[in-house]
Design a protein around this motif. Sequence first.
Motif, PDB file in Angstrom:
ATOM      1  N   ALA A   1       0.835  -1.212   0.000  1.00  0.00           N
ATOM      2  CA  ALA A   1       0.000   0.000   0.000  1.00  0.00           C
ATOM      3  C   ALA A   1       0.865   1.255   0.000  1.00  0.00           C
ATOM      4  N   ALA A   2       1.905   1.259   0.846  1.00  0.00           N
ATOM      5  CA  ALA A   2       2.785   2.429   0.925  1.00  0.00           C
ATOM      6  C   ALA A   2       3.533   2.641  -0.383  1.00  0.00           C
ATOM      7  N   LEU A   3       4.023   1.554  -0.983  1.00  0.00           N
ATOM      8  CA  LEU A   3       4.799   1.681  -2.211  1.00  0.00           C
ATOM      9  C   LEU A   3       3.946   2.175  -3.373  1.00  0.00           C
ATOM     10  N   LEU A   4       2.717   1.676  -3.481  1.00  0.00           N
ATOM     11  CA  LEU A   4       1.845   2.148  -4.557  1.00  0.00           C
ATOM     12  C   LEU A   4       1.449   3.605  -4.342  1.00  0.00           C
ATOM     13  N   ALA A   5       1.211   3.980  -3.097  1.00  0.00           N
ATOM     14  CA  ALA A   5       0.874   5.373  -2.804  1.00  0.00           C
ATOM     15  C   ALA A   5       2.043   6.292  -3.152  1.00  0.00           C
ATOM     16  N   LEU A   6       3.265   5.885  -2.799  1.00  0.00           N
ATOM     17  CA  LEU A   6       4.441   6.695  -3.101  1.00  0.00           C
ATOM     18  C   LEU A   6       4.697   6.767  -4.605  1.00  0.00           C
ATOM     19  N   THR A   7       4.410   5.678  -5.312  1.00  0.00           N
ATOM     20  CA  THR A   7       4.563   5.685  -6.772  1.00  0.00           C
ATOM     21  C   THR A   7       3.611   6.698  -7.406  1.00  0.00           C
ATOM     22  N   ALA A   8       2.363   6.689  -6.948  1.00  0.00           N
ATOM     23  CA  ALA A   8       1.383   7.649  -7.469  1.00  0.00           C
ATOM     24  C   ALA A   8       1.767   9.074  -7.106  1.00  0.00           C
ATOM     25  N   LEU A   9       2.287   9.271  -5.897  1.00  0.00           N
ATOM     26  CA  LEU A   9       2.690  10.607  -5.467  1.00  0.00           C
ATOM     27  C   LEU A   9       3.861  11.120  -6.293  1.00  0.00           C
ATOM     28  N   GLU A  10       4.802  10.231  -6.627  1.00  0.00           N
ATOM     29  CA  GLU A  10       5.991  10.626  -7.387  1.00  0.00           C
ATOM     30  C   GLU A  10       5.659  10.912  -8.850  1.00  0.00           C
ATOM     31  N   LEU A  11       4.874  10.044  -9.484  1.00  0.00           N
ATOM     32  CA  LEU A  11       4.624  10.170 -10.919  1.00  0.00           C
ATOM     33  C   LEU A  11       3.403  11.016 -11.245  1.00  0.00           C
ATOM     34  N   GLY A  12       2.402  10.983 -10.366  1.00  0.00           N
ATOM     35  CA  GLY A  12       1.179  11.724 -10.635  1.00  0.00           C
ATOM     36  C   GLY A  12       0.298  11.016 -11.651  1.00  0.00           C
ATOM     37  N   PRO A  13      -0.788  11.671 -12.080  1.00  0.00           N
ATOM     38  CA  PRO A  13      -1.751  11.041 -12.993  1.00  0.00           C
ATOM     39  C   PRO A  13      -1.272  11.047 -14.442  1.00  0.00           C
ATOM     40  N   VAL A  14      -0.227  10.293 -14.727  1.00  0.00           N
ATOM     41  CA  VAL A  14       0.314  10.218 -16.079  1.00  0.00           C
ATOM     42  C   VAL A  14      -0.102   8.887 -16.706  1.00  0.00           C
ATOM     43  N   PRO A  15      -0.131   8.821 -18.038  1.00  0.00           N
ATOM     44  CA  PRO A  15      -0.551   7.568 -18.691  1.00  0.00           C
ATOM     45  C   PRO A  15       0.312   6.365 -18.342  1.00  0.00           C
ATOM     46  N   ALA A  16       1.588   6.604 -17.998  1.00  0.00           N
ATOM     47  CA  ALA A  16       2.483   5.484 -17.691  1.00  0.00           C
ATOM     48  C   ALA A  16       2.330   4.981 -16.258  1.00  0.00           C
ATOM     49  N   LEU A  17       1.518   5.635 -15.441  1.00  0.00           N
ATOM     50  CA  LEU A  17       1.395   5.244 -14.033  1.00  0.00           C
ATOM     51  C   LEU A  17       1.004   3.781 -13.851  1.00  0.00           C
ATOM     52  N   PRO A  18       0.026   3.233 -14.605  1.00  0.00           N
ATOM     53  CA  PRO A  18      -0.321   1.816 -14.405  1.00  0.00           C
ATOM     54  C   PRO A  18       0.869   0.877 -14.580  1.00  0.00           C
ATOM     55  N   ALA A  19       1.752   1.191 -15.527  1.00  0.00           N
ATOM     56  CA  ALA A  19       2.924   0.335 -15.743  1.00  0.00           C
ATOM     57  C   ALA A  19       3.816   0.322 -14.515  1.00  0.00           C
ATOM     58  N   PHE A  20       3.978   1.474 -13.882  1.00  0.00           N
ATOM     59  CA  PHE A  20       4.866   1.553 -12.725  1.00  0.00           C
ATOM     60  C   PHE A  20       4.193   1.042 -11.454  1.00  0.00           C
ATOM     61  N   LEU A  21       2.870   1.133 -11.382  1.00  0.00           N
ATOM     62  CA  LEU A  21       2.170   0.504 -10.265  1.00  0.00           C
ATOM     63  C   LEU A  21       2.309  -1.018 -10.340  1.00  0.00           C
ATOM     64  N   TYR A  22       2.192  -1.538 -11.550  1.00  0.00           N
ATOM     65  CA  TYR A  22       2.368  -2.987 -11.727  1.00  0.00           C
ATOM     66  C   TYR A  22       3.791  -3.392 -11.367  1.00  0.00           C
ATOM     67  N   LEU A  23       4.773  -2.606 -11.810  1.00  0.00           N
ATOM     68  CA  LEU A  23       6.165  -2.902 -11.488  1.00  0.00           C
ATOM     69  C   LEU A  23       6.398  -2.852  -9.978  1.00  0.00           C
ATOM     70  N   ALA A  24       5.757  -1.921  -9.297  1.00  0.00           N
ATOM     71  CA  ALA A  24       5.894  -1.825  -7.841  1.00  0.00           C
ATOM     72  C   ALA A  24       5.369  -3.093  -7.165  1.00  0.00           C
ATOM     73  N   CYS A  25       4.245  -3.606  -7.647  1.00  0.00           N
ATOM     74  CA  CYS A  25       3.708  -4.854  -7.081  1.00  0.00           C
ATOM     75  C   CYS A  25       4.662  -6.021  -7.325  1.00  0.00           C
ATOM     76  N   VAL A  26       5.199  -6.093  -8.529  1.00  0.00           N
ATOM     77  CA  VAL A  26       6.171  -7.134  -8.859  1.00  0.00           C
ATOM     78  C   VAL A  26       7.399  -7.008  -7.957  1.00  0.00           C
ATOM     79  N   ALA A  27       7.816  -5.767  -7.698  1.00  0.00           N
ATOM     80  CA  ALA A  27       8.987  -5.532  -6.863  1.00  0.00           C
ATOM     81  C   ALA A  27       8.789  -6.069  -5.451  1.00  0.00           C
ATOM     82  N   VAL A  28       7.598  -5.893  -4.902  1.00  0.00           N
ATOM     83  CA  VAL A  28       7.315  -6.392  -3.557  1.00  0.00           C
ATOM     84  C   VAL A  28       7.436  -7.917  -3.520  1.00  0.00           C
TER      85      VAL A  28
END
Length: 261
Positions: A84-111
Amino acid sequence: MTAALVLACAVLGLLVGSFLNVVVHRVPAGESVVSPPSACPRCGHRLRVRDNVPVLSWLVLRGRCRDCRAPISARYPLLEAGTAALLALTALELGPVPALPAFLYLACVAVALTAIDLEHHRLPDRIVLPSYVVGAVLLVGAAALQQDWWSLGRAAVGLAALWLLYFGLAVAKPGGMGFGDVKLAGLLGMHLGYLGWAPLVVGAFAAFLVGGLVGVALLATRRAGRTSAIPFGPFMLLGAALGVVVGPELAQGYLHLVGLG
């Protein structure tokens, strides 16, 4: 907008984190992640819906099975909260950009990969290889929405560059770098390259820097020897995170330092 996005990603992270607990437990054992339903490993009772609420259920049950009172590892709520913290920080860092879903998925994979690599010293192909496909599809979609094909080309270069770098290291020193690391390197290079050259270079360098510092610290405290196997995947993932967060700033600072900025 940003606050709502961050909150939504945090809630998503709690839900995904619950599933990642299953992934971390079953994938190394070669088991299905969809069946059978989750159950207590000691008494075999299936988890009730009310006992499967991320973090909260563990707290209510005080870390024990409702039926047999066997202890439930604190890893479960920690992984859920961490996701939860990592996905929240990813959204905070990147913002509402089209590539955000890709990096949210990568964050889940990273965990999932971090937890598995720390425990089993493995980066399973069942997680890494499909992530290439998912990441590529999401990044192509993001590039199409923005008509930003240069970023997509950079992603391809990043994938090839980091894959070749780690492949060369694995061949040059067999046993020093696993081929799981090679496969993960390409995945990280694709995502970092999409963001820019600075995140790519800083992310690649930071993995070795952080890994080296931790290795020295372990040797100094005698928690590891010169022949100890230390999983490198978590350092690669942490380095990639640093590349995303501070890559552009560090690169600009370096250019100024050498008089090129």
